[in-house]
Design a protein around this motif. Structure first.
Motif, mmCIF file in Angstrom:
data_model
loop_
_atom_site.group_PDB
_atom_site.id
_atom_site.type_symbol
_atom_site.label_atom_id
_atom_site.label_comp_id
_atom_site.label_asym_id
_atom_site.label_seq_id
_atom_site.Cartn_x
_atom_site.Cartn_y
_atom_site.Cartn_z
ATOM 1 N N ALA A 1 0.830 -1.207 0.000
ATOM 2 C CA ALA A 1 0.000 0.000 0.000
ATOM 3 C C ALA A 1 0.863 1.256 0.000
ATOM 4 N N VAL A 2 1.937 1.244 0.771
ATOM 5 C CA VAL A 2 2.839 2.398 0.821
ATOM 6 C C VAL A 2 3.491 2.623 -0.539
ATOM 7 N N LEU A 3 4.035 1.561 -1.114
ATOM 8 C CA LEU A 3 4.741 1.693 -2.391
ATOM 9 C C LEU A 3 3.797 2.094 -3.512
ATOM 10 N N ALA A 4 2.616 1.502 -3.538
ATOM 11 C CA ALA A 4 1.651 1.818 -4.590
ATOM 12 C C ALA A 4 1.193 3.267 -4.489
ATOM 13 N N ALA A 5 0.984 3.753 -3.258
ATOM 14 C CA ALA A 5 0.567 5.144 -3.087
ATOM 15 C C ALA A 5 1.659 6.092 -3.553
ATOM 16 N N ALA A 6 2.910 5.764 -3.252
ATOM 17 C CA ALA A 6 4.018 6.611 -3.694
ATOM 18 C C ALA A 6 4.089 6.657 -5.214
ATOM 19 N N GLU A 7 3.944 5.523 -5.847
ATOM 20 C CA GLU A 7 3.986 5.488 -7.315
ATOM 21 C C GLU A 7 2.811 6.249 -7.917
ATOM 22 N N ALA A 8 1.651 6.183 -7.281
ATOM 23 C CA ALA A 8 0.460 6.826 -7.831
ATOM 24 C C ALA A 8 0.487 8.342 -7.666
ATOM 25 N N VAL B 1 4.066 15.616 -6.648
ATOM 26 C CA VAL B 1 5.069 16.020 -5.657
ATOM 27 C C VAL B 1 6.098 16.921 -6.331
ATOM 28 N N SER B 2 6.539 17.956 -5.630
ATOM 29 C CA SER B 2 7.522 18.872 -6.213
ATOM 30 C C SER B 2 8.825 18.147 -6.515
ATOM 31 N N GLY B 3 9.518 18.645 -7.531
ATOM 32 C CA GLY B 3 10.791 18.036 -7.898
ATOM 33 C C GLY B 3 11.801 18.082 -6.776
ATOM 34 N N ARG B 4 11.799 19.157 -5.993
ATOM 35 C CA ARG B 4 12.746 19.258 -4.885
ATOM 36 C C ARG B 4 12.515 18.161 -3.858
ATOM 37 N N VAL B 5 11.239 17.873 -3.546
ATOM 38 C CA VAL B 5 10.946 16.818 -2.579
ATOM 39 C C VAL B 5 11.331 15.459 -3.153
ATOM 40 N N LEU B 6 11.050 15.239 -4.428
ATOM 41 C CA LEU B 6 11.422 13.969 -5.056
ATOM 42 C C LEU B 6 12.927 13.734 -4.939
ATOM 43 N N LEU B 7 13.706 14.762 -5.243
ATOM 44 C CA LEU B 7 15.159 14.611 -5.204
ATOM 45 C C LEU B 7 15.666 14.498 -3.770
ATOM 46 N N SER B 8 15.032 15.200 -2.847
ATOM 47 C CA SER B 8 15.434 15.090 -1.445
ATOM 48 C C SER B 8 15.197 13.680 -0.917
ATOM 49 N N VAL B 9 14.058 13.091 -1.277
ATOM 50 C CA VAL B 9 13.766 11.717 -0.853
ATOM 51 C C VAL B 9 14.728 10.749 -1.535
ATOM 52 N N ARG B 10 15.067 11.030 -2.790
ATOM 53 C CA ARG B 10 16.039 10.184 -3.508
ATOM 54 C C ARG B 10 17.387 10.191 -2.793
ATOM 55 N N ARG C 1 12.486 -0.177 -5.394
ATOM 56 C CA ARG C 1 11.284 0.184 -6.159
ATOM 57 C C ARG C 1 10.994 1.682 -6.047
ATOM 58 N N LEU C 2 11.183 2.239 -4.857
ATOM 59 C CA LEU C 2 10.972 3.669 -4.683
ATOM 60 C C LEU C 2 11.991 4.478 -5.481
ATOM 61 N N ILE C 3 13.249 4.070 -5.454
ATOM 62 C CA ILE C 3 14.284 4.792 -6.203
ATOM 63 C C ILE C 3 13.967 4.773 -7.693
ATOM 64 N N ALA C 4 13.510 3.642 -8.201
ATOM 65 C CA ALA C 4 13.156 3.549 -9.618
ATOM 66 C C ALA C 4 12.003 4.483 -9.948
ATOM 67 N N ALA C 5 11.000 4.535 -9.060
ATOM 68 C CA ALA C 5 9.850 5.414 -9.298
ATOM 69 C C ALA C 5 10.280 6.882 -9.270
ATOM 70 N N LEU C 6 11.142 7.236 -8.343
ATOM 71 C CA LEU C 6 11.622 8.616 -8.247
ATOM 72 C C LEU C 6 12.409 9.005 -9.495
ATOM 73 N N ASP C 7 13.313 8.145 -9.917
ATOM 74 C CA ASP C 7 14.115 8.447 -11.099
ATOM 75 C C ASP C 7 13.237 8.573 -12.344
ATOM 76 N N ALA C 8 12.244 7.734 -12.451
ATOM 77 C CA ALA C 8 11.359 7.796 -13.613
ATOM 78 C C ALA C 8 10.578 9.105 -13.638
ATOM 79 N N GLU C 9 10.085 9.543 -12.487
ATOM 80 C CA GLU C 9 9.303 10.778 -12.442
ATOM 81 C C GLU C 9 10.171 12.000 -12.695
#
Length: 724
Positions: free
Chosen positions: A373-380, A385-394, A435-443
């Motif tokens: 549920a956590v991973l699916a929500a993040a991907e969805a 989400v702002s680019g800065r937050v995406l990169l910070s989480v990465r 999986r999260l890193i892949a989703a972040l890089d793709a976005e």
């Protein structure tokens, strides 16, 4: 005011706005201007020189006066840099021998003999009571006469000033870039944005102002100009009130609100009313800042304005008279009950908060279903989400372990105070992290623009992305915290300048030398004037007219793995109270000679600002191949109220340095690797000729000859590389 705006453009972009003046034969004046610039480490591009040559000589001279003042201040060359020891770095005495000389001279002085003898009898001598100690014994002119002229070298810094457009166009472009920045701005850039916003309140505006602190600055200017305010949360109004009171826009520190005139009170209350009327759920944001809203209510007198009832509700919530559960409180309730899925559903309405909580959510999962549920929500929700937050989480995820026991974590708050603690968090599941890193890089990759022909300066690849406002400071050649840049030169020289404002102030420049295990090897300071490979210029303890201190290091003689320069407040005013203070470093070849301070050898100069009493701008690291690099820190220690010395903070400095060095920062390399996938061509630029057609250039400095339709990203606008 136009001169102030022109200076802003030059400082931020290294572009020279087209001067407003008649045509003429200004070639001789333009070449004189170029020669004067080169003495400070700057020069005109060929196109800039040609453009100025076609203007009248008077126009060129007026432009030169304004521009030289700006660039000299950038390099720290706008003040006189005297050194205590006139021959520095030559003839610096042994520390104890120098102190004994000061005592002997005090004993020979009728005015100080008795007090000095009394101190000697007591066994302790206060150096500050000795006539020679801490006070210049020569004039600046005498220091200049004691030093040979600098011999120019190929490695001297030469920052190129490129031609710009009309001043109005340049000001508009700079305003749009700063206001619409996807990352927070530093303190000086926020001040500059305020100046620009006041001139562009009724002009073109960025499509969005995603950073709330930037929005507060813009709203202050818009309020002064009578323009509509840009408000969509109750905290936007709170930040605007802080801006009007010259307070903390981040809301991290309390602001003492000023009394507001009636028109301002009406504007703030009307803004609150409109926000809550459009979205009553936003009352839930009040509880996170309950006390500031209470204090604001005392200034706004909402009971006097019954036509804005929704504004009154804000203060009722702040006083606890009305319930308005925040999203955070509901999420905490769900997690407290062990219902991770419910917490994820709530956070999906606020994707930025969801992403900031991903690590905690994954650690809280008790079942595979909850983890999914956590991973699916993040991907969805990644697309919202702002680019800065995406990169910070990465960046966060690439520093998280997936097995074993963690070692240490470094935290840096918005004031630049750092803290290192043991990492007691359990590891993240390897599959979920991947999986999260892949989703972040793709976005992020999806949002990056098509670069066309990508031209990359390899020297920029290890520069950290500016993902927070405290990650850098204003100045010349300054890079974000975590950046790594090569150091080429035989002599490394630190410099520090300060001028006290009201009371006597003693700032001290020191350098701590550490081995590979972060253990102290030695240090250079006023208590250790000479060490292997280095010299200190001497202690100056009073700066009513300004004072400088230097440390000189011969890099091939340094027997350490790390060199950490620092500036300590020994007594008097702090960095935020002095009239001016800055730090920097120079690089020279061994045979260049010259004065203690030579602007064309300055590689970096930054303002010293912050609430701490110890400043750590950067550190120098020796690589396995023996070559040196600079690691950017931008950190402060709280320190003691007085008597801060390098000897007293060695352990804290070593721990912070280790935390920064061992952290894996997200750098420009990450984004250029993503951009390569869509580039029509990729070229590594090694200083040779540039391609004829338009390119996307990413590097430390803009090269000459780029096609006018090229997109250029350098450290000055590195924030533009972060997608919205």
């Amino acid at each position: 005011m136009s001169q102030r705006l022109e200076s802003l453009v030059v400082r931020h972009t290294f572009r020279l706005p087209t001067p407003d003046g008649p045509a003429g034969n200004g070639e001789a004046a333009a070449r004189q201007f170029d020669a004067a610039l080169m003495s400070a480490g700057f020069k005109l591009s060929a196109e800039s020189l040609a453009r100025l040559s076609g203007l009248s000589a008077q126009t060129v001279r007026e432009t030169a006066v304004r521009t030289l003042a700006t660039v000299r201040e950038l390099a720290g060359d706008h003040v006189r840099h005297n050194a205590y020891f006139i021959d520095f770095p030559a003839n610096v005495p042994d520390t104890v021998h120098f102190w004994m000389r000061c005592i002997r001279e005090a004993l020979a002085d009728d005015d100080t003999r008795a007090s000095t003898l009394a101190q000697l009898d007591a066994g302790v001598v206060d150096l500050l009571t000795l006539p020679r100690y801490g006070r210049y014994q020569h004039t600046y002119a005498e220091l200049l006469a004691a030093h040979d002229t600098l011999i120019a070298a190929a490695g001297d810094r030469m920052t190129v000033l490129h031609p710009g457009g009309a001043l109005e166009d340049e000001v508009t472009a700079l305003y749009l870039a700063l206001a619409g920045s996807a990352t927070p701005l530093g303190e000086e850039a926020l001040r500059d944005l305020g100046d620009l916003a006041g001139h562009r309140a009724h002009g073109p505006q960025p499509e969005a102002i995603p950073v709330r602190e930037n929005r507060a600055v813009v709203n202050r200017a818009r309020l002064d100009a009578g323009a509509d305010l840009l408000l969509d949360t109750v905290t936007d109004v709170l930040r605007l009130a802080c801006a009007l009171s010259d307070g903390d826009l981040t809301l991290a520190r309390p602001t003492r609100f000023r009394p507001f005139p009636r028109p301002v009170r009406r504007a703030l209350l009307a803004g609150l009313d409109a926000v809550v009327a459009a979205a009553p759920a936003k009352l839930g944001d009040v509880t996170a800042h309950r006390e500031p809203f209470k204090r604001l209510g005392e200034r706004l007198h909402p009971h006097e304005y019954p036509r804005w009832p929704h504004a009154a509700e804000v203060f009722a919530v702040a006083r606890g008279e009305r319930a308005a559960p925040s999203l955070d409180s509901r999420v905490e309730q769900a997690l407290g009950a062990g219902d991770v899925t419910a917490a994820v559903r709530l956070l999906s309405a606020a994707p930025g908060k969801l992403f900031r909580a991903l690590d905690r959510l994954l650690r809280a999962c008790a079942t595979e279903e909850q983890c999914e549920a956590v991973l699916a929500a993040a991907e969805a929700t990644a697309g919202r989400v702002s680019g800065r937050v995406l990169l910070s989480v990465r960046e966060h995820l690439q520093n998280r372990r997936t097995e074993g026991v963690g070692e240490r974590r470094i935290f840096v708050n918005r004031s630049g105070h750092g803290q290192v603690t043991a990492d007691t968090r359990p590891p993240l599941p390897a599959a979920g992290r991947g999986r999260l890193i892949a989703a972040l890089d793709a976005e992020v990759s999806r949002r990056l623009p098509d670069p066309g022909h990508l031209l990359i300066d390899p020297a920029v690849l290890d520069v950290a992305l500016p993902l927070s406002g405290n990650a850098t400071s204003a100045g010349l050649g300054v890079l974000p915290r975590g950046s790594l840049s090569p150091v080429d030169g035989e002599l490394l020289r630190f410099f520090m300048y300060w001028k006290q404002h009201v009371r006597r102030t003693d700032l001290d420049l020191s350098a701590l030398l550490l081995d590979e295990s972060y253990e102290t090897v030695s240090w250079l300071s006023y208590t250790s004037l000479t060490e292997i490979g280095g010299e200190h210029s001497g202690d100056v303890t009073d700066a009513p007219e300004g004072a400088s201190e230097f440390i000189n290091l011969r890099l091939d003689a340094v027997r350490a793995a790390f060199v950490v320069p620092q500036v300590d407040v020994y007594s008097g005013e702090g960095f935020e109270q002095v009239e001016e203070s800055f730090f920097g470093f120079m690089l020279r070849d061994g045979e260049q000679a010259g004065r203690p301070f030579e602007p064309r050898t300055v590689r970096m100069k930054s303002d010293l600002r912050g609430p701490g009493r110890v400043a750590l701008p950067l550190a120098f690291l020796r690589g396995a191949d023996g070559r040196w690099s600079a690691k950017w820190l931008h950190l402060h220690l709280a320190g003691m109220p007085d008597a801060n010395r390098v000897e007293g903070n060695r352990l804290s400095v070593a721990a912070l340095l280790r935390g920064v060095v061992e952290r894996d920062y997200l750098t420009v390399r990450h984004l250029t690797d993503l951009m390569r996938r869509r580039a029509a061509a990729v070229t590594l630029w090694e200083g040779a000729a540039v391609p004829d057609g338009p390119v996307t250039f990413i590097g430390l400095e803009r090269p000459e000859g780029l096609h006018p339709d090229s997109r250029v990203v350098t450290p000055g606008n590195l924030r533009d590389l972060v997608p919205a």
